[in-house]
Write a protein that holds these residues in place. Sequence first.
Motif, mmCIF file in Angstrom:
data_model
loop_
_atom_site.group_PDB
_atom_site.id
_atom_site.type_symbol
_atom_site.label_atom_id
_atom_site.label_comp_id
_atom_site.label_asym_id
_atom_site.label_seq_id
_atom_site.Cartn_x
_atom_site.Cartn_y
_atom_site.Cartn_z
ATOM 1 N N VAL A 4 0.843 -1.202 0.000
ATOM 2 C CA VAL A 4 0.000 0.000 0.000
ATOM 3 C C VAL A 4 0.875 1.248 0.000
ATOM 4 C CG1 VAL A 4 -1.707 1.311 1.329
ATOM 5 C CG2 VAL A 4 -1.927 -1.164 1.106
ATOM 6 N N ALA A 5 1.937 1.242 0.787
ATOM 7 C CA ALA A 5 2.848 2.383 0.823
ATOM 8 C C ALA A 5 3.497 2.595 -0.541
ATOM 9 C CB ALA A 5 3.909 2.177 1.897
ATOM 10 N N ALA A 6 3.889 1.519 -1.200
ATOM 11 C CA ALA A 6 4.506 1.628 -2.520
ATOM 12 C C ALA A 6 3.515 2.170 -3.553
ATOM 13 C CB ALA A 6 5.042 0.271 -2.957
ATOM 14 N N VAL A 7 2.279 1.709 -3.491
ATOM 15 C CA VAL A 7 1.253 2.202 -4.413
ATOM 16 C C VAL A 7 1.006 3.688 -4.184
ATOM 17 C CG1 VAL A 7 -1.203 2.048 -4.998
ATOM 18 C CG2 VAL A 7 0.156 -0.029 -4.765
ATOM 19 N N LEU A 8 0.982 4.107 -2.939
ATOM 20 C CA LEU A 8 0.768 5.527 -2.631
ATOM 21 C C LEU A 8 1.931 6.388 -3.112
ATOM 22 C CD1 LEU A 8 -0.898 5.343 0.887
ATOM 23 C CD2 LEU A 8 -1.952 6.043 -1.270
ATOM 24 N N ASP A 39 -2.903 19.457 -6.782
ATOM 25 C CA ASP A 39 -2.368 20.692 -6.208
ATOM 26 C C ASP A 39 -1.352 20.402 -5.116
ATOM 27 O OD1 ASP A 39 -4.044 22.095 -7.883
ATOM 28 O OD2 ASP A 39 -5.607 22.337 -6.367
ATOM 29 N N ASN A 40 -1.568 19.349 -4.338
ATOM 30 C CA ASN A 40 -0.694 19.007 -3.211
ATOM 31 C C ASN A 40 -0.416 17.503 -3.182
ATOM 32 O OD1 ASN A 40 -0.700 21.681 -2.013
ATOM 33 N ND2 ASN A 40 -2.833 21.278 -1.550
ATOM 34 N N PRO A 41 0.464 17.005 -4.060
ATOM 35 C CA PRO A 41 0.758 15.566 -4.049
ATOM 36 C C PRO A 41 1.491 15.126 -2.785
ATOM 37 C CG PRO A 41 2.186 16.693 -5.597
ATOM 38 C CD PRO A 41 1.186 17.692 -5.107
ATOM 39 N N PHE A 42 1.947 16.093 -2.021
ATOM 40 C CA PHE A 42 2.627 15.801 -0.759
ATOM 41 C C PHE A 42 1.697 15.075 0.213
ATOM 42 C CE2 PHE A 42 4.173 17.132 3.486
ATOM 43 C CZ PHE A 42 5.424 16.545 3.421
ATOM 44 N N TYR A 43 0.391 15.364 0.133
ATOM 45 C CA TYR A 43 -0.570 14.683 1.006
ATOM 46 C C TYR A 43 -0.525 13.173 0.806
ATOM 47 C CZ TYR A 43 -2.826 19.258 1.729
ATOM 48 O OH TYR A 43 -3.098 20.551 2.047
ATOM 49 N N VAL A 44 -0.456 12.746 -0.447
ATOM 50 C CA VAL A 44 -0.410 11.313 -0.746
ATOM 51 C C VAL A 44 0.921 10.733 -0.280
ATOM 52 C CG1 VAL A 44 -0.629 9.583 -2.564
ATOM 53 C CG2 VAL A 44 -1.942 11.694 -2.711
ATOM 54 N N LEU A 45 1.994 11.498 -0.443
ATOM 55 C CA LEU A 45 3.307 11.045 0.000
ATOM 56 C C LEU A 45 3.355 10.889 1.522
ATOM 57 C CD1 LEU A 45 6.012 10.281 -1.225
ATOM 58 C CD2 LEU A 45 6.750 12.633 -0.880
ATOM 59 N N VAL A 46 2.706 11.774 2.240
ATOM 60 C CA VAL A 46 2.619 11.649 3.701
ATOM 61 C C VAL A 46 1.836 10.393 4.074
ATOM 62 C CG1 VAL A 46 1.618 12.681 5.781
ATOM 63 C CG2 VAL A 46 2.931 14.088 4.200
ATOM 64 N N GLY A 47 0.760 10.128 3.343
ATOM 65 C CA GLY A 47 -0.003 8.902 3.567
ATOM 66 C C GLY A 47 0.837 7.659 3.338
ATOM 67 N N ALA A 48 1.707 7.701 2.349
ATOM 68 C CA ALA A 48 2.603 6.576 2.081
ATOM 69 C C ALA A 48 3.580 6.381 3.239
ATOM 70 C CB ALA A 48 3.368 6.798 0.788
ATOM 71 N N ALA A 52 3.857 3.118 5.695
ATOM 72 C CA ALA A 52 5.110 2.389 5.904
ATOM 73 C C ALA A 52 5.448 2.279 7.385
ATOM 74 C CB ALA A 52 6.249 3.080 5.152
ATOM 75 N N VAL A 53 5.228 3.351 8.135
ATOM 76 C CA VAL A 53 5.474 3.313 9.579
ATOM 77 C C VAL A 53 4.531 2.328 10.250
ATOM 78 C CG1 VAL A 53 5.310 4.674 11.700
ATOM 79 C CG2 VAL A 53 6.466 5.614 9.703
ATOM 80 N N TRP A 54 3.274 2.341 9.843
ATOM 81 C CA TRP A 54 2.301 1.425 10.402
ATOM 82 C C TRP A 54 2.687 -0.027 10.085
ATOM 83 C CZ3 TRP A 54 -3.413 0.894 8.457
ATOM 84 C CH2 TRP A 54 -4.118 0.053 9.301
ATOM 85 N N ALA A 55 3.131 -0.271 8.874
ATOM 86 C CA ALA A 55 3.545 -1.628 8.491
ATOM 87 C C ALA A 55 4.731 -2.085 9.322
ATOM 88 C CB ALA A 55 3.896 -1.661 7.009
ATOM 89 N N THR A 56 5.619 -1.173 9.643
ATOM 90 C CA THR A 56 6.772 -1.518 10.462
ATOM 91 C C THR A 56 6.339 -1.919 11.871
ATOM 92 O OG1 THR A 56 8.158 0.010 9.220
ATOM 93 C CG2 THR A 56 8.961 -0.682 11.369
ATOM 94 N N PHE A 57 5.420 -1.158 12.453
ATOM 95 C CA PHE A 57 4.958 -1.479 13.810
ATOM 96 C C PHE A 57 4.126 -2.757 13.838
ATOM 97 C CE2 PHE A 57 5.626 3.146 14.729
ATOM 98 C CZ PHE A 57 6.629 2.932 15.652
ATOM 99 N N VAL A 58 3.350 -2.998 12.810
ATOM 100 C CA VAL A 58 2.527 -4.206 12.756
ATOM 101 C C VAL A 58 3.402 -5.433 12.590
ATOM 102 C CG1 VAL A 58 0.790 -5.421 11.385
ATOM 103 C CG2 VAL A 58 0.466 -3.014 11.947
ATOM 104 N N SER A 59 4.470 -5.322 11.802
ATOM 105 C CA SER A 59 5.331 -6.495 11.569
ATOM 106 C C SER A 59 6.234 -6.814 12.754
ATOM 107 C CB SER A 59 6.169 -6.272 10.309
ATOM 108 O OG SER A 59 7.099 -5.239 10.516
#
Length: 61
Positions: A4-8, A39-48, A52-59
């Motif tokens: 999901v992070a990679a897709v984002l 206008d603000n692709p940074f929002y999607v990058l922050v979501g990514a 990734a942080v969430w995936a790290t904590f879950v794993s």
Amino acid sequence: MYFVAAVLVVLSGVFYAAGQHELGSYSAAVCRYGGAFCDNPFYVLVGAGLAAVWATFVSIR
């Protein structure tokens, strides 16, 4: 979740390119449906980053 992070990250790049009108006629279609993200692709990058942080904590468990 890393997938999901990679897709984002890829979507962030697409929105950035569409916002700069580098995708030709495809840019107008992308920005019509995702205007705020063009206008603000940074929002999607922050979501990514958050995914990734969430995936790290879950794993860790």
